[in-house]
Design a protein around this motif. Structure first.
Motif, PDB file in Angstrom:
ATOM      1  N   VAL A 285     -15.210  -2.926  -2.233  1.00 36.93           N
ATOM      2  CA  VAL A 285     -15.643  -2.469  -0.906  1.00 36.93           C
ATOM      3  C   VAL A 285     -14.462  -2.450   0.058  1.00 36.93           C
ATOM      4  O   VAL A 285     -14.303  -1.503   0.844  1.00 36.93           O
ATOM      5  CB  VAL A 285     -16.775  -3.377  -0.367  1.00 36.93           C
ATOM      6  N   THR A 286     -13.614  -3.468   0.001  1.00 34.09           N
ATOM      7  CA  THR A 286     -12.426  -3.499   0.867  1.00 34.09           C
ATOM      8  C   THR A 286     -11.500  -2.330   0.551  1.00 34.09           C
ATOM      9  O   THR A 286     -10.986  -1.664   1.456  1.00 34.09           O
ATOM     10  CB  THR A 286     -11.661  -4.824   0.682  1.00 34.09           C
ATOM     11  N   ALA A 287     -11.291  -2.054  -0.734  1.00 27.89           N
ATOM     12  CA  ALA A 287     -10.438  -0.933  -1.126  1.00 27.89           C
ATOM     13  C   ALA A 287     -11.022   0.393  -0.665  1.00 27.89           C
ATOM     14  O   ALA A 287     -10.309   1.272  -0.157  1.00 27.89           O
ATOM     15  CB  ALA A 287     -10.261  -0.926  -2.645  1.00 27.89           C
ATOM     16  N   PHE A 288     -12.348   0.546  -0.814  1.00 32.81           N
ATOM     17  CA  PHE A 288     -13.004   1.798  -0.448  1.00 32.81           C
ATOM     18  C   PHE A 288     -12.903   2.071   1.048  1.00 32.81           C
ATOM     19  O   PHE A 288     -12.646   3.204   1.464  1.00 32.81           O
ATOM     20  CB  PHE A 288     -14.475   1.737  -0.870  1.00 32.81           C
ATOM     21  N   THR A 289     -13.082   1.054   1.854  1.00 34.32           N
ATOM     22  CA  THR A 289     -13.105   1.268   3.303  1.00 34.32           C
ATOM     23  C   THR A 289     -11.712   1.330   3.912  1.00 34.32           C
ATOM     24  O   THR A 289     -11.502   2.024   4.909  1.00 34.32           O
ATOM     25  CB  THR A 289     -13.908   0.159   3.991  1.00 34.32           C
ATOM     26  N   THR A 290     -10.734   0.623   3.343  1.00 31.97           N
ATOM     27  CA  THR A 290      -9.382   0.630   3.918  1.00 31.97           C
ATOM     28  C   THR A 290      -8.513   1.752   3.378  1.00 31.97           C
ATOM     29  O   THR A 290      -7.534   2.134   4.012  1.00 31.97           O
ATOM     30  CB  THR A 290      -8.663  -0.694   3.643  1.00 31.97           C
ATOM     31  N   SER A 291      -8.852   2.290   2.190  1.00 35.05           N
ATOM     32  CA  SER A 291      -8.033   3.329   1.527  1.00 35.05           C
ATOM     33  C   SER A 291      -6.595   2.861   1.314  1.00 35.05           C
ATOM     34  O   SER A 291      -5.671   3.667   1.338  1.00 35.05           O
ATOM     35  CB  SER A 291      -8.025   4.632   2.343  1.00 35.05           C
TER      36      SER A 291
END
Length: 436
Positions: A285-291
């Motif tokens: 989720v962190t990777a998805f939202t921060t790109s």
């Protein structure tokens, strides 16, 4: 609810709210324009607070975790098996990812579903950004031994790592090499000095992890703000125009992350894929939202040690390297874009040419910075290499932000998978040697 569950609920709420806003905007455009301004004025800054708290700790965390991981090896000759397994999995990961993307693009033929009028409209709207990416690629020097030395060993280490005055993280490669050298030198110290060095590095890692905990407490509020802003600004029109391409890319990334990686976890790490992906939900989720692979690295290190119980030696070595070099989602995306734009302009790419493109996509993905949008200049270079109009990158720029989020999740997810497999294989090898 657990933190991971609250973050996921925030993600869902942000998506639903954004789709509702777009629906209202279909019959009342001023409302949509107002919410776009609110996104820029309120939601984007909130997301940036979360994102920059993570960026704060990247440099000290990469250095301390990587150097500590090597120091804990005790003997330098133990670095060989760790590095060998890590790099072999990185290469295999990226090759398989690009292959999946190319197969799906050949099957779906998304370039055949976009008409010339839509192509011209997209080029007119996003052509300026495309030309900027082309110019950025043209300014980059060609690959050579001298350039490799400059990339890994700049004259000013701290200047290269700090980056520019726009706040973007600089080159992480020199920092990684310096951390490896410090760790290697640390293994040559006397036992008491080596222990003091390791304690100091572990203290820095622990402090940075605490800051990551602070950031994650903000995540349930920052995540919906960021995803809402992205969807409201991109809109559905451009997504619908490129729907076959977007669906093809997302399907390829999903197959690679939850298909290939699940097989690897089950067969190579001998662990339940369901349990594994449940444990790493906050990372994805962190990777998805921060790109951003760099921004997600602190969370990855924390989850690897707290949830997966990986040894600091393994996670501290594999994950910082993976955030810089293991770009399987990016390599997959680059191959998809080149083939898609070639289809749009009627450029035939033979099977042999696509094999060459696979290799070049893997190599260029390694050079991509771990920051949002870092792959666009590399894609422009690949288009030029295969005789495809580089301005064609403008066709996909409208949906790049959404796909950037997805491919970053694949990049980071494959890093965690690699760390799990390497840790498990090393434990089994040590057990066999112990029995012998």
């Amino acid at each position: 609810m657990s933190l991971a569950t609250r973050i996921l609920w925030g993600l869902v709420i942000g998506i639903v709210a954004a789709l509702a806003t777009l629906g209202v905007g279909q019959w009342h455009a001023p409302t949509l324009a107002f919410m776009q301004r609110v996104s820029s004025a309120v939601f984007d800054p909130l997301g940036q607070v979360f994102l920059r708290m993570l960026f704060f700790v990247v440099i000290p965390l990469v250095f301390s975790s990587l150097a500590s991981g090597i120091v804990q090896l005790g003997q330098l000759n133990r670095l060989g098996p760790l590095a060998g397994r890590t790099f072999a999995l990185f290469v295999a990961n990226m090759v398989v990812g690009v292959a999946i993307g190319l197969v799906l693009m050949n099957l779906l033929q998304p370039g055949q579903h976009i008409d010339p009028i839509t192509t011209q409209k997209l080029m007119a709207e996003y052509g300026g950004s495309a030309l900027q990416s082309v110019r950025t690629h043209a300014e980059q020097p060609s690959l050579s031994l001298g350039l490799l030395v400059e990339m890994f060993m700049p004259r000013n280490l701290f200047g290269a790592v700090v980056g520019n005055n726009r706040g973007v993280i600089g080159d992480v490669l020199p920092l990684i090499l310096f951390a490896i050298l410090v760790g290697a030198a640390g293994t040559q110290l006397s036992p008491d000095k080596r222990q003091r060095l390791q304690d100091g590095l572990d203290l820095i890692t622990e402090l940075m992890t605490k800051i990551v905990d602070f950031a994650l407490r903000l995540a349930p509020y920052a995540v919906p703000a960021m995803i809402y802003s992205v969807i409201v600004k991109v809109g559905l029109d451009v997504v619908l125009a490129l729907s076959v391409f977007v669906v093809g890319c997302l399907l390829a990334m999903t197959l690679h992350l939850f298909g290939t990686m699940s097989l690897w976890i089950a067969l190579l790490a001998r662990k339940s894929p369901w349990t594994f992906f449940k444990q790493i939900r906050p990372v994805l989720v962190t990777a998805f939202t921060t790109s951003s692979s760099n921004a997600t690295l602190p969370t990855s290190l924390a989850i690897a040690q707290e949830e997966l119980k990986l040894r600091p030696t393994t996670s501290g070595f594999v994950l910082p390297l993976g955030a810089t070099m293991n770009m399987s989602g990016t390599a997959l995306f680059e191959g998809c874009v080149v083939l898609f734009v070639a289809q749009v302009f009627g450029v035939e790419l033979s099977l042999a040419t696509q094999v060459i493109m696979l290799l070049l996509a893997v190599l260029s993905a390694v050079a991509v910075s771990g920051i949002p949008g870092g792959s666009l200049p590399m894609i422009a270079g690949l288009l030029v290499t295969f005789g495809i109009p580089p301005e064609g990158i403008g066709i996909i720029i409208g949906v790049d932000r959404i796909l950037d989020m997805a491919r970053t999740a694949v990049n980071v997810g494959s890093d965690i998978v690699t760390a799990q497999i390497v840790d498990d294989s090393l434990k089994r090898a040590e057990a066999r040697n112990g029995r012998a």
